[in-house]
Every structure is written in C-alpha cells, then in structure tokens.
Design a protein around this motif. Sequence first.
Motif, PDB file in Angstrom:
ATOM      1  N   GLU A 194     -30.115  -6.976 -26.498  1.00  0.00           N
ATOM      2  CA  GLU A 194     -31.309  -6.241 -26.077  1.00  0.00           C
ATOM      3  C   GLU A 194     -31.025  -5.106 -25.101  1.00  0.00           C
ATOM      4  OE1 GLU A 194     -31.206  -9.656 -25.624  1.00  0.00           O
ATOM      5  OE2 GLU A 194     -32.265 -10.213 -27.465  1.00  0.00           O
ATOM      6  N   PHE A 195     -29.761  -4.864 -24.761  1.00  0.00           N
ATOM      7  CA  PHE A 195     -29.468  -3.927 -23.674  1.00  0.00           C
ATOM      8  C   PHE A 195     -28.411  -2.903 -24.076  1.00  0.00           C
ATOM      9  CE2 PHE A 195     -27.306  -2.752 -19.670  1.00  0.00           C
ATOM     10  CZ  PHE A 195     -28.392  -2.238 -18.978  1.00  0.00           C
ATOM     11  N   LYS A 196     -28.716  -1.609 -23.832  1.00  0.00           N
ATOM     12  CA  LYS A 196     -27.791  -0.521 -24.125  1.00  0.00           C
ATOM     13  C   LYS A 196     -27.603   0.353 -22.881  1.00  0.00           C
ATOM     14  CE  LYS A 196     -28.948   0.112 -29.045  1.00  0.00           C
ATOM     15  NZ  LYS A 196     -29.475   1.097 -30.034  1.00  0.00           N
ATOM     16  N   LEU A 197     -26.425   0.949 -22.783  1.00  0.00           N
ATOM     17  CA  LEU A 197     -26.116   1.921 -21.739  1.00  0.00           C
ATOM     18  C   LEU A 197     -25.554   3.173 -22.408  1.00  0.00           C
ATOM     19  CD1 LEU A 197     -25.533   2.889 -18.803  1.00  0.00           C
ATOM     20  CD2 LEU A 197     -23.314   1.741 -19.018  1.00  0.00           C
ATOM     21  N   GLN A 198     -26.076   4.355 -22.040  1.00  0.00           N
ATOM     22  CA  GLN A 198     -25.586   5.614 -22.583  1.00  0.00           C
ATOM     23  C   GLN A 198     -25.306   6.596 -21.455  1.00  0.00           C
ATOM     24  OE1 GLN A 198     -28.027   5.649 -26.889  1.00  0.00           O
ATOM     25  NE2 GLN A 198     -28.189   7.357 -25.478  1.00  0.00           N
ATOM     26  N   VAL A 223     -30.361   3.710 -19.430  1.00  0.00           N
ATOM     27  CA  VAL A 223     -30.309   2.270 -19.721  1.00  0.00           C
ATOM     28  C   VAL A 223     -31.544   1.944 -20.549  1.00  0.00           C
ATOM     29  CG1 VAL A 223     -28.938   1.624 -17.725  1.00  0.00           C
ATOM     30  CG2 VAL A 223     -31.417   1.717 -17.516  1.00  0.00           C
ATOM     31  N   GLN A 224     -31.360   1.126 -21.580  1.00  0.00           N
ATOM     32  CA  GLN A 224     -32.455   0.819 -22.503  1.00  0.00           C
ATOM     33  C   GLN A 224     -32.506  -0.687 -22.767  1.00  0.00           C
ATOM     34  OE1 GLN A 224     -32.711   3.373 -25.899  1.00  0.00           O
ATOM     35  NE2 GLN A 224     -33.942   1.929 -27.073  1.00  0.00           N
ATOM     36  N   LEU A 225     -33.698  -1.244 -22.578  1.00  0.00           N
ATOM     37  CA  LEU A 225     -33.929  -2.660 -22.792  1.00  0.00           C
ATOM     38  C   LEU A 225     -34.928  -2.839 -23.924  1.00  0.00           C
ATOM     39  CD1 LEU A 225     -33.548  -5.626 -21.797  1.00  0.00           C
ATOM     40  CD2 LEU A 225     -35.520  -5.231 -20.274  1.00  0.00           C
ATOM     41  N   SER A 226     -34.603  -3.707 -24.889  1.00  0.00           N
ATOM     42  CA  SER A 226     -35.482  -3.992 -26.026  1.00  0.00           C
ATOM     43  C   SER A 226     -35.995  -5.422 -25.897  1.00  0.00           C
ATOM     44  CB  SER A 226     -34.736  -3.833 -27.351  1.00  0.00           C
ATOM     45  OG  SER A 226     -34.281  -2.497 -27.507  1.00  0.00           O
ATOM     46  N   LEU A 227     -37.330  -5.547 -25.921  1.00  0.00           N
ATOM     47  CA  LEU A 227     -37.946  -6.865 -25.751  1.00  0.00           C
ATOM     48  C   LEU A 227     -38.497  -7.387 -27.068  1.00  0.00           C
ATOM     49  CD1 LEU A 227     -39.915  -6.200 -22.437  1.00  0.00           C
ATOM     50  CD2 LEU A 227     -37.645  -7.199 -22.721  1.00  0.00           C
TER      51      LEU A 227
END
Length: 227
Positions: A194-198, A223-227
């Motif tokens: 669920e978590f990405k860093l770019q 930073v991107q969080l997917s729920l």
Amino acid sequence: MSFIRVLGIGTCLVLSITLNAQENVTGFWQPQAAIDYDVSPTYGHNFSVAYRSFFLEDENFGLTSRQLDLVHFSKLVLKENQSVALGIQYRFRDIFENASNELRLTQQYNFKYRPFTIRYGHRFRSEQRITTNLTTHRFRYRFAIDFPLKGQKLNLGEPYLVGSAEQLLSVAKGESSQYDFRLNGQIGWQLDKEFKLQIGMEYRFEEYTAPQIQHVIFLLTTVQLSL
C-alpha cells in the motif's frame, strides 16, 4: 542500482549546466503526500497535500516558502484502462507572500495500456484557475510511461521509473495565451503493498513562445498510501 546512479549523475549535470547557463531560472522544492481510497472497484478518491518552496529565486539560493496546496480527486473507472475524474484544489499563497489564493477545478480523462513491460498513459485535463481578479482556463495533455527497473514485473522493494511530457495552454480574458511544456522523471519504490515513495525532477519551459523563456526546475519527493 547502477541505472539509478547514472540517472542521479545525469540529473546533477542537467542542474549544473542549466543553473550556470541561464539567468532566468527559478528552482522549487516540492514534497507531497497522497492517499488513495477506493470506495468500490470502479469509484475512488485521492487526497493530497503539497508544500512548495523556492531553493533558487532571482539567482539567489535559499529555502523560502511559496505555497501550500490541498487537493481532492474523485475518480470513476469506465473500463479497465480508462477513467474520468473531477478535482478541486485550494492553493494558499497569502500566508507566505503578498499574492492571491487560488481555487482550481479540474476535469480529467485518462487512458492507459500496457502491451508489454512498459505502461503508456494519455491524460487530458481542463482546468479553471480562479483567483480574486482573474479566471484562467487551462488545457493540458500529458503522455507518460512507467516500468520496473528489475525484471518484467514490479515486486515489493524494487524500483521503477516514471517519465512524462506535458503540453499546456492557458487562456484568460484580456490576457495573452500562454504555452508551457513540462518534462518529468522520477524513480519510485514499491516499499509495501500500500505504500510508494518517489523522488525525481521536473523541468518546465514556461511561456516558450515569449521572447524570453522562463525555466523552472522542481525537485520532487512524493509518498503515496493506498487504502
């Protein structure tokens, strides 16, 4: 990792050449945090907050706050590779400098496909940028690619590359039309399901039909969080 090192060295070279060769260059640092929330398989929301500060202004280096953006998008999936979205954004400028805040409304259509390892995306946007004294209509087209840097499939902890090119047209009553072009390159990591860093950089050519083009550099962290 060798590819990442090469890209990092190339980015530093581009920054060095640009900053030394151009007097009309502005540089920003922009960290951003985003949350994706799916209500159903075909409908979802995206919330994000972005902070922007100068690191180069009028040939002077130093961090100076510029603005804070709060953004929301509602997305509807039409097909597996097509979607439409409506967005609303509020930009806070008056708390940092003597400038008007901005309300922005966005309408978007997105189409993407992956024939092999590389995924291609086409995004069309229309926007209404509303300030106290002016409403600007902007039309945008972006072509983007992304692909894993290891193997044919992206696994947890592995890096991927995202690149895009975007053309923009801005029109407003009583104002000359403005044409902008943007190049964006970022490296990302799928750190968790669920978590990405770019991290990466964007280079903007603003008002490129004017006698003097404005060059703008963005250093990006997301930073991107997917729920």
